[in-house]
Design a protein around this motif. Sequence first.
Motif, PDB file in Angstrom:
ATOM      1  N   VAL A  26       0.842  -1.208   0.000  1.00 53.27           N
ATOM      2  CA  VAL A  26       0.000   0.000   0.000  1.00 53.27           C
ATOM      3  C   VAL A  26       0.871   1.248   0.000  1.00 53.27           C
ATOM      4  CG1 VAL A  26      -1.620   1.362   1.388  1.00 53.27           C
ATOM      5  CG2 VAL A  26      -1.994  -1.097   1.093  1.00 53.27           C
ATOM      6  N   ARG A  27       1.904   1.266   0.837  1.00 55.63           N
ATOM      7  CA  ARG A  27       2.778   2.446   0.908  1.00 55.63           C
ATOM      8  C   ARG A  27       3.549   2.650  -0.400  1.00 55.63           C
ATOM      9  NH1 ARG A  27       3.688   0.361   6.204  1.00 55.63           N
ATOM     10  NH2 ARG A  27       5.677  -0.576   5.531  1.00 55.63           N
ATOM     11  N   ARG A  28       3.896   1.550  -1.043  1.00 55.60           N
ATOM     12  CA  ARG A  28       4.722   1.643  -2.247  1.00 55.60           C
ATOM     13  C   ARG A  28       3.914   2.004  -3.487  1.00 55.60           C
ATOM     14  NH1 ARG A  28       6.654  -3.007  -1.866  1.00 55.60           N
ATOM     15  NH2 ARG A  28       5.551  -4.125  -3.511  1.00 55.60           N
ATOM     16  N   THR A  29       2.663   1.513  -3.569  1.00 55.97           N
ATOM     17  CA  THR A  29       1.892   1.694  -4.804  1.00 55.97           C
ATOM     18  C   THR A  29       0.683   2.600  -4.634  1.00 55.97           C
ATOM     19  OG1 THR A  29       0.477  -0.234  -4.343  1.00 55.97           O
ATOM     20  CG2 THR A  29       2.551  -0.631  -5.519  1.00 55.97           C
ATOM     21  N   GLY A  30       0.197   2.778  -3.401  1.00 55.95           N
ATOM     22  CA  GLY A  30      -0.976   3.616  -3.179  1.00 55.95           C
ATOM     23  C   GLY A  30      -2.293   2.922  -3.434  1.00 55.95           C
ATOM     24  N   ILE A  31      -2.287   1.598  -3.690  1.00 58.60           N
ATOM     25  CA  ILE A  31      -3.546   0.888  -3.890  1.00 58.60           C
ATOM     26  C   ILE A  31      -4.257   0.711  -2.550  1.00 58.60           C
ATOM     27  CG2 ILE A  31      -2.706  -0.277  -5.958  1.00 58.60           C
ATOM     28  CD1 ILE A  31      -2.287  -2.786  -4.284  1.00 58.60           C
ATOM     29  N   SER A  32      -5.494   0.257  -2.601  1.00 52.51           N
ATOM     30  CA  SER A  32      -6.285   0.109  -1.373  1.00 52.51           C
ATOM     31  C   SER A  32      -5.768  -1.061  -0.533  1.00 52.51           C
ATOM     32  CB  SER A  32      -7.759  -0.124  -1.711  1.00 52.51           C
ATOM     33  OG  SER A  32      -7.913  -1.391  -2.336  1.00 52.51           O
ATOM     34  N   ASP A  33      -6.121  -1.018   0.744  1.00 48.56           N
ATOM     35  CA  ASP A  33      -5.698  -2.093   1.653  1.00 48.56           C
ATOM     36  C   ASP A  33      -6.220  -3.448   1.191  1.00 48.56           C
ATOM     37  OD1 ASP A  33      -4.387  -0.321   3.312  1.00 48.56           O
ATOM     38  OD2 ASP A  33      -6.091  -0.061   4.682  1.00 48.56           O
ATOM     39  N   ILE A  34      -7.501  -3.495   0.783  1.00 43.64           N
ATOM     40  CA  ILE A  34      -8.087  -4.782   0.399  1.00 43.64           C
ATOM     41  C   ILE A  34      -7.442  -5.328  -0.862  1.00 43.64           C
ATOM     42  CG2 ILE A  34      -9.996  -3.746  -0.907  1.00 43.64           C
ATOM     43  CD1 ILE A  34     -11.771  -6.031   0.205  1.00 43.64           C
ATOM     44  N   GLU A  35      -7.119  -4.429  -1.811  1.00 43.97           N
ATOM     45  CA  GLU A  35      -6.470  -4.874  -3.043  1.00 43.97           C
ATOM     46  C   GLU A  35      -5.047  -5.356  -2.764  1.00 43.97           C
ATOM     47  OE1 GLU A  35      -5.919  -5.984  -6.897  1.00 43.97           O
ATOM     48  OE2 GLU A  35      -7.770  -5.411  -5.886  1.00 43.97           O
ATOM     49  N   ALA A  36      -4.351  -4.654  -1.878  1.00 46.53           N
ATOM     50  CA  ALA A  36      -2.982  -5.054  -1.546  1.00 46.53           C
ATOM     51  C   ALA A  36      -2.970  -6.418  -0.862  1.00 46.53           C
ATOM     52  CB  ALA A  36      -2.338  -4.007  -0.647  1.00 46.53           C
ATOM     53  N   LEU A  37      -3.890  -6.646   0.044  1.00 50.74           N
ATOM     54  CA  LEU A  37      -3.925  -7.936   0.735  1.00 50.74           C
ATOM     55  C   LEU A  37      -4.364  -9.043  -0.216  1.00 50.74           C
ATOM     56  CD1 LEU A  37      -3.373  -9.291   3.404  1.00 50.74           C
ATOM     57  CD2 LEU A  37      -5.697  -8.763   4.135  1.00 50.74           C
ATOM     58  N   SER A  38      -5.282  -8.730  -1.137  1.00 54.67           N
ATOM     59  CA  SER A  38      -5.718  -9.719  -2.127  1.00 54.67           C
ATOM     60  C   SER A  38      -4.544 -10.142  -3.000  1.00 54.67           C
ATOM     61  CB  SER A  38      -6.838  -9.147  -3.003  1.00 54.67           C
ATOM     62  OG  SER A  38      -8.009  -8.912  -2.252  1.00 54.67           O
TER      63      SER A  38
END
Length: 218
Positions: A26-38
């Motif tokens: 999330v910190r590196r790409t700025g995507i959402s938490d749910i997308e990063a965990l997925s």
Amino acid sequence: MAATPDWQALCAAAHAAERSAARRLVRRTGISDIEALSQTLAAAAFPDTLAGLLGKRHATRCADLARRDARQQSRIDGWNARKLARQPDPNAWLGWFDGSAWPNPGRIGLGALLCSPHNVVTEISTGGGHGDSNQAEYLALIALLEAAVPLQPAMLVLHGDSRIVIDDMTGVHQVAAMQELRTRAQTLIAQLGTVHFRWIPRARNGVADALSQRARQA
């Protein structure tokens, strides 16, 4: 395209390291938490699918919870069994015994208490000659058994604070030097119904202790 699992399902399946990796993503790409965990879990699932990984981890988690619940129930059942074992049969006779020697070895005093199911109490306070404290404890037990034999209790629960005597009588750890006293006690027990031994701390054996002290000082 498969729907993204909900956040709660992802968090429940993710290991701590995977959650940490998702936060870094999330910190590196700025995507959402749910997308990063997925994405993190999908990578961990490869070559299986994310849905397959979630299903397997859900099954594992359910099995772990079932084992935990079984262990907890086993502890509860054990505690209840021990509690029940400490509660004597209402028809049982109860006995307490204690012996003292001063100095050790020295003059012996024997104390015991025998209580019927109807609360008829017999007190024993008598001298036991000369010996050490272990002999005094055993002789106190024998005095209690001698008092019980004529009364023929169907069940007798005996309490004492001497682990040596109780372990010796129950076979947990028998002492060769106690064989003669053990035989005397066993001969008396053979004339009774069911006999149980229970160790108690000295603080809970105060009446028998007082009777033994009184006998030794008489």
